[in-house]
Design a protein around this motif. Structure first.
Motif, PDB file in Angstrom:
ATOM      1  N   HIS A  87       0.837  -1.206   0.000  1.00 15.53           N
ATOM      2  CA  HIS A  87       0.000   0.000   0.000  1.00 15.53           C
ATOM      3  C   HIS A  87       0.868   1.252   0.000  1.00 15.53           C
ATOM      4  O   HIS A  87       2.028   1.210   0.434  1.00 15.53           O
ATOM      5  CB  HIS A  87      -0.891   0.017   1.237  1.00 15.53           C
ATOM      6  CG  HIS A  87      -0.114   0.022   2.534  1.00 15.53           C
ATOM      7  ND1 HIS A  87       0.132   1.174   3.250  1.00 15.53           N
ATOM      8  CD2 HIS A  87       0.493  -0.975   3.224  1.00 15.53           C
ATOM      9  CE1 HIS A  87       0.845   0.872   4.325  1.00 15.53           C
ATOM     10  NE2 HIS A  87       1.088  -0.423   4.334  1.00 15.53           N
ATOM     11  N   ASP A  98       6.876   2.214   5.154  1.00  9.27           N
ATOM     12  CA  ASP A  98       5.766   1.291   5.413  1.00  9.27           C
ATOM     13  C   ASP A  98       4.887   1.208   4.170  1.00  9.27           C
ATOM     14  O   ASP A  98       4.331   2.218   3.739  1.00  9.27           O
ATOM     15  CB  ASP A  98       4.968   1.799   6.624  1.00  9.27           C
ATOM     16  CG  ASP A  98       3.699   0.987   6.882  1.00  9.27           C
ATOM     17  OD1 ASP A  98       3.513  -0.072   6.255  1.00  9.27           O
ATOM     18  OD2 ASP A  98       2.892   1.433   7.722  1.00  9.27           O
ATOM     19  N   GLY A  99       4.761   0.032   3.604  1.00 10.44           N
ATOM     20  CA  GLY A  99       3.934  -0.150   2.407  1.00 10.44           C
ATOM     21  C   GLY A  99       4.682   0.185   1.131  1.00 10.44           C
ATOM     22  O   GLY A  99       4.698  -0.590   0.184  1.00 10.44           O
ATOM     23  N   GLU A 132      -4.833   0.498   3.237  1.00 15.93           N
ATOM     24  CA  GLU A 132      -4.417  -0.503   4.224  1.00 15.93           C
ATOM     25  C   GLU A 132      -4.571   0.097   5.615  1.00 15.93           C
ATOM     26  O   GLU A 132      -4.888  -0.593   6.570  1.00 15.93           O
ATOM     27  CB  GLU A 132      -2.957  -0.901   3.964  1.00 15.93           C
ATOM     28  CG  GLU A 132      -2.515  -2.159   4.710  1.00 15.93           C
ATOM     29  CD  GLU A 132      -1.882  -1.886   6.055  1.00 15.93           C
ATOM     30  OE1 GLU A 132      -1.706  -2.843   6.823  1.00 15.93           O
ATOM     31  OE2 GLU A 132      -1.578  -0.730   6.368  1.00 15.93           O
ATOM     32  N   GLU A 133      -4.333   1.405   5.712  1.00 13.20           N
ATOM     33  CA  GLU A 133      -4.424   2.083   7.018  1.00 13.20           C
ATOM     34  C   GLU A 133      -5.883   2.467   7.304  1.00 13.20           C
ATOM     35  O   GLU A 133      -6.627   2.815   6.400  1.00 13.20           O
ATOM     36  CB  GLU A 133      -3.551   3.346   7.017  1.00 13.20           C
ATOM     37  CG  GLU A 133      -2.074   3.092   6.689  1.00 13.20           C
ATOM     38  CD  GLU A 133      -1.331   2.318   7.775  1.00 13.20           C
ATOM     39  OE1 GLU A 133      -1.950   1.961   8.794  1.00 13.20           O
ATOM     40  OE2 GLU A 133      -0.121   2.077   7.583  1.00 13.20           O
ATOM     41  N   HIS A 197       7.793  -6.107   2.945  1.00 15.30           N
ATOM     42  CA  HIS A 197       7.365  -5.094   3.919  1.00 15.30           C
ATOM     43  C   HIS A 197       8.454  -4.894   4.959  1.00 15.30           C
ATOM     44  O   HIS A 197       9.214  -5.824   5.235  1.00 15.30           O
ATOM     45  CB  HIS A 197       6.063  -5.561   4.600  1.00 15.30           C
ATOM     46  CG  HIS A 197       5.219  -4.427   5.122  1.00 15.30           C
ATOM     47  ND1 HIS A 197       5.505  -3.774   6.289  1.00 15.30           N
ATOM     48  CD2 HIS A 197       4.108  -3.840   4.627  1.00 15.30           C
ATOM     49  CE1 HIS A 197       4.587  -2.827   6.480  1.00 15.30           C
ATOM     50  NE2 HIS A 197       3.731  -2.846   5.488  1.00 15.30           N
ATOM     51  N   GLN A 200       8.579  -3.608  11.066  1.00 15.24           N
ATOM     52  CA  GLN A 200       7.817  -2.825  12.047  1.00 15.24           C
ATOM     53  C   GLN A 200       8.003  -3.369  13.464  1.00 15.24           C
ATOM     54  O   GLN A 200       7.142  -3.172  14.329  1.00 15.24           O
ATOM     55  CB  GLN A 200       6.326  -2.758  11.691  1.00 15.24           C
ATOM     56  CG  GLN A 200       6.076  -2.127  10.332  1.00 15.24           C
ATOM     57  CD  GLN A 200       4.605  -2.012   9.979  1.00 15.24           C
ATOM     58  OE1 GLN A 200       3.994  -3.006   9.606  1.00 15.24           O
ATOM     59  NE2 GLN A 200       4.033  -0.833  10.086  1.00 15.24           N
ATOM     60  N   HIS A 366      -1.706  -6.940   7.760  1.00  9.92           N
ATOM     61  CA  HIS A 366      -1.195  -6.585   6.435  1.00  9.92           C
ATOM     62  C   HIS A 366      -2.223  -7.011   5.405  1.00  9.92           C
ATOM     63  O   HIS A 366      -3.059  -7.866   5.676  1.00  9.92           O
ATOM     64  CB  HIS A 366       0.131  -7.287   6.151  1.00  9.92           C
ATOM     65  CG  HIS A 366       1.253  -6.828   7.021  1.00  9.92           C
ATOM     66  ND1 HIS A 366       1.810  -5.573   6.889  1.00  9.92           N
ATOM     67  CD2 HIS A 366       1.899  -7.417   8.048  1.00  9.92           C
ATOM     68  CE1 HIS A 366       2.758  -5.434   7.796  1.00  9.92           C
ATOM     69  NE2 HIS A 366       2.834  -6.522   8.517  1.00  9.92           N
TER      70      HIS A 366
HETATM   71 ZN   LIG Z   1       2.085  -1.463   5.926  1.00  9.58          ZN
END
Ligand SMILES: [Zn+2]
Length: 419
Positions: A87, A98-99, A132-133, A197, A200, A366
């Motif tokens: 994403h 991120d993404g 995605e968020e 990815h 995290q 995810h």
């Molecule tokens: Zn992500």
């Protein structure tokens, strides 16, 4: 083909330059990256990625919710395609990786295979998932949920942003129309999905590993619970016969802990993260309590059995203490077991490249969680500094990203090559 794949090396400077260019498309000044679903920045980010995909010679398609599919046609286009992706939406005050690493890294993997002159048997697609968020509508993985067919039309119709606007308002503004019922993918639509990815979390960095291979993705069930007892004066009402909402809630919170501990799975985690009482005065018996409970596991059977045990405990504790309760399952998503064949393929690619790796569990959401319901799926994790993400100082080095893309490139080549 094997030799050609060996020569398919990602162009790291080009990828870094594109990651930096996408990070600059933000609702807030650098280094902050904010790209909320269908905001002006999100739309500009989408346009940027589409331009890169067209330049790479991919064919573009978008569905009614804005999921983007960029396709490199294989020699045998009728075979289900292999897919990768992630994403580009970002929560407020987020970072550049991120993404994005999975989207631009996925594109770089496809480009490097093309540039090495490889002709895959299966088509390879890059998927950029919508939202995605959960920032705008309070629900994460909106695009991939719809692709997996696990989000009901009622639930979608009920979605509202902070100002009361429904999804249709926003997707209309963004230029996406048509019925959402056509978004769900056929069960044999893809032969495999692999998402690159950032981890995290801190494990890869701490253990000095280049790659994490995801073999399970945990998924939460969320409960909300309203307890209503009888209040009264803390001095005047004697102990026998009290209906104290806090004490019922306290017993319930302990039973969440016990149920998680005794589930039989080491991956079960249960948390009562919200516990509010009313009226909240020292000389008053609590008459109301609100609890929110988060329960996660990597196995659906132990997760669901634990969920049932917690719900049974809530009922019996409330009956015994004469407390009224209103229990709601806010969401119950299925965890995913990744495809062992793909996990082994990724592991083989790491070994070939001499990259230190290990198998791991993704404990965050995810898009892969939902793609796993459509086709065999796994994820490739790369380290991120300090395990930090969802912050402007989120960082993975160019070398770490290149390693991840190289593993992805080889995995995609192998998945697409086997006709
Ligand atoms: Zn992500």
């Amino acid at each position: 083909m094997a030799d050609a794949v060996m020569s398919a090396t990602p162009n790291s400077p080009r990828l870094q330059q594109q990651i930096a260019a996408l990070a600059a498309i933000s609702e807030a000044p650098a280094p902050v990256v904010t790209r909320v679903l269908f905001s002006e920045a999100d739309l500009r980010g989408r346009a940027f990625v589409k331009k890169l995909c067209r330049e790479a010679g991919l064919t573009l398609r978008e569905d009614a919710v804005g999921n983007l599919f960029a396709r490199w046609e294989g020699k045998n286009p009728r075979l289900p395609a292999v897919a990768t992706g992630s994403h580009i939406d970002a929560i407020p005050n987020a970072g550049a990786y991120d993404g994005v690493v999975g989207v631009l890294g996925g594109l770089e993997a496809i480009r490097s295979l093309k540039e090495a002159g490889i002709e895959p048997e299966r088509s390879i697609e890059l998927i950029v998932f919508t939202a995605e968020e959960p920032t705008r509508f309070g629900i994460g993985c909106l695009g991939s949920r719809l692709l997996s067919g696990t989000l009901s039309e009622d639930r979608v119709a009920a979605l509202r942003d902070r100002d009361g606007h429904p999804l249709d308002y926003w997707r209309g503004r963004a230029g996406f129309a048509g019925s959402l019922s056509g978004v769900a993918l056929a069960r044999d639509g893809y032969s495999a999905f692999v998402e690159l990815h950032i981890e995290q979390g801190p494990c890869l960095e701490q253990e000095n590993l280049a790659i994490g291979i995801v073999e399970k993705i945990a998924a939460p069930a969320t409960l909300t619970l309203e307890l209503t007892g009888v209040g009264g004066h803390a001095g005047a009402v004697l102990m026998p016969g009290r209906q104290d909402a806090l004490l019922a809630g306290a017993e319930i919170a302990l039973s969440v802990e016990q149920s998680a501990l005794n589930s039989g799975s080491p991956d079960t985690v249960g948390t009562t993260g919200v516990f509010r009482i009313e009226p909240g005065a020292v000389n008053s018996i609590p008459c109301r309590a609100r609890l929110e409970i988060d329960l996660r596991d990597t196995q659906i059977d132990t997760r669901d059995a634990t969920l049932s045990r917690i719900e049974a405990a809530i009922k019996s504790i409330c009956e015994r203490r004469k407390i009224e309760f209103k229990l709601e399952r806010l969401n119950v998503d299925a965890p995913a077991i990744c495809d062992s064949g793909i996990v082994e393929m990724i592991s083989h690619a790491c070994a070939e490249l001499g990259l230190k790796h290990r198998k791991m569990i993704s404990r965050a959401y995810h898009d892969s969680l939902f793609m796993a319901q459509v086709c065999p799926t796994s994820m490739i994790f790369i380290p991120c500094r300090g395990g930090v993400s969802h912050r402007p100082d989120e960082y993975s080095s160019p070398e770490q990203i290149r390693d991840g893309v190289e593993v992805l490139t080889r995995t995609l080549a192998q998945l697409a090559g086997r006709a």
